[in-house]
Write an enzyme that holds these catalytic residues in place. Sequence first.
Site, PDB file in Angstrom:
ATOM      1  N   ASN A   1     -43.675   0.399 -16.592  1.00  0.00           N
ATOM      2  CA  ASN A   1     -44.488   1.606 -16.618  1.00  0.00           C
ATOM      3  C   ASN A   1     -43.660   2.882 -16.636  1.00  0.00           C
ATOM      4  O   ASN A   1     -44.141   3.927 -17.084  1.00  0.00           O
ATOM      5  CB  ASN A   1     -45.412   1.618 -15.395  1.00  0.00           C
ATOM      6  CG  ASN A   1     -46.033   2.971 -15.163  1.00  0.00           C
ATOM      7  OD1 ASN A   1     -46.938   3.395 -15.881  1.00  0.00           O
ATOM      8  ND2 ASN A   1     -45.547   3.685 -14.145  1.00  0.00           N
TER       9      ASN A   1
ATOM     10  N   TYR B   1     -41.185  11.473 -27.993  1.00  0.00           N
ATOM     11  CA  TYR B   1     -42.113  10.615 -27.242  1.00  0.00           C
ATOM     12  C   TYR B   1     -42.898   9.734 -28.195  1.00  0.00           C
ATOM     13  O   TYR B   1     -43.082   8.537 -27.952  1.00  0.00           O
ATOM     14  CB  TYR B   1     -43.039  11.502 -26.422  1.00  0.00           C
ATOM     15  CG  TYR B   1     -43.967  10.755 -25.491  1.00  0.00           C
ATOM     16  CD1 TYR B   1     -43.514  10.207 -24.291  1.00  0.00           C
ATOM     17  CD2 TYR B   1     -45.328  10.638 -25.792  1.00  0.00           C
ATOM     18  CE1 TYR B   1     -44.371   9.556 -23.430  1.00  0.00           C
ATOM     19  CE2 TYR B   1     -46.195   9.988 -24.928  1.00  0.00           C
ATOM     20  CZ  TYR B   1     -45.713   9.445 -23.751  1.00  0.00           C
ATOM     21  OH  TYR B   1     -46.582   8.795 -22.893  1.00  0.00           O
TER      22      TYR B   1
END
Length: 273
Positions: free
Chosen positions: A88, A153
């Site tokens: 995560n 990203y």
Amino acid sequence: MNKSDALRDKVIAVTGGARGIGFETATQLFDAKAKVVIGDIDGDAVGKAAADLGIDGIELDVTKPESIEAFLDETEKRVGPIDVLVNNAGIMPVGPFLDYDAALIRRTIDIDLMGVIYGSQAAARRMVPRGHGHIVNVASVAGRLPMPGLTVYNAAKAGVIEFSDALHAELADAGVSVSAILPSFTNTGLISGLETNRYIRVVEPEVVAETIVDTIVKPQVRVAAPRSMGWVNSNTIMPQSLKRRSRKMTGLDHIFLQYDDSSRAEYNKRIGQ
């Protein structure tokens, strides 16, 4: 079968577990009677988060394979052989690509993509000989929605999605499942200082965590969170002209280029932007 029946006593490690999606995922897993261990690069924060839940927390740097190995070794030493790894940990720098320095670009790829790859390899090497296991990689809808101001990203999360798909195909016959979770923009530090609107779906960490937990109970290769965002997978085949019109209509053509510096300052400092 309810979640507690499915997850009771399963050993589940969560990276980036000190806050946000990671902490909420650990909370829901703990509530479902799993044996949860969290890791995070912020030693103080992971210690406090673990104490709040009454679980184990370990300092972890996902950019270093040796740190991941040590994290999994310690997890197995404390609570048993790992059944599930939730990759995560991640950061989300925003702003004009020409303003990114090399260190920030490298850091984003190292955490958001390489950390997932390193973690998946370390976990799979333990799971394959046992003939079972599950690796859950937290990607993003941004991996399917290229947007100005989110270039690096976008690249990292697109990599996570395709890596997860390929790894699942490689490991499934050995009894190891791999899933990619694609959260919509989530109400955490990642979106601080950004001006969202009615077209930009922002969800709470609880929604994403619930999707992760449901996917651990019933593995799927790719799941959007919320599931209503599953349409993003079709974005890759949309004509460029339609993508441009869509970005302009929804504000996605500028939302990650224009943000409130003061509101985002604390997060930017934490990620090194």
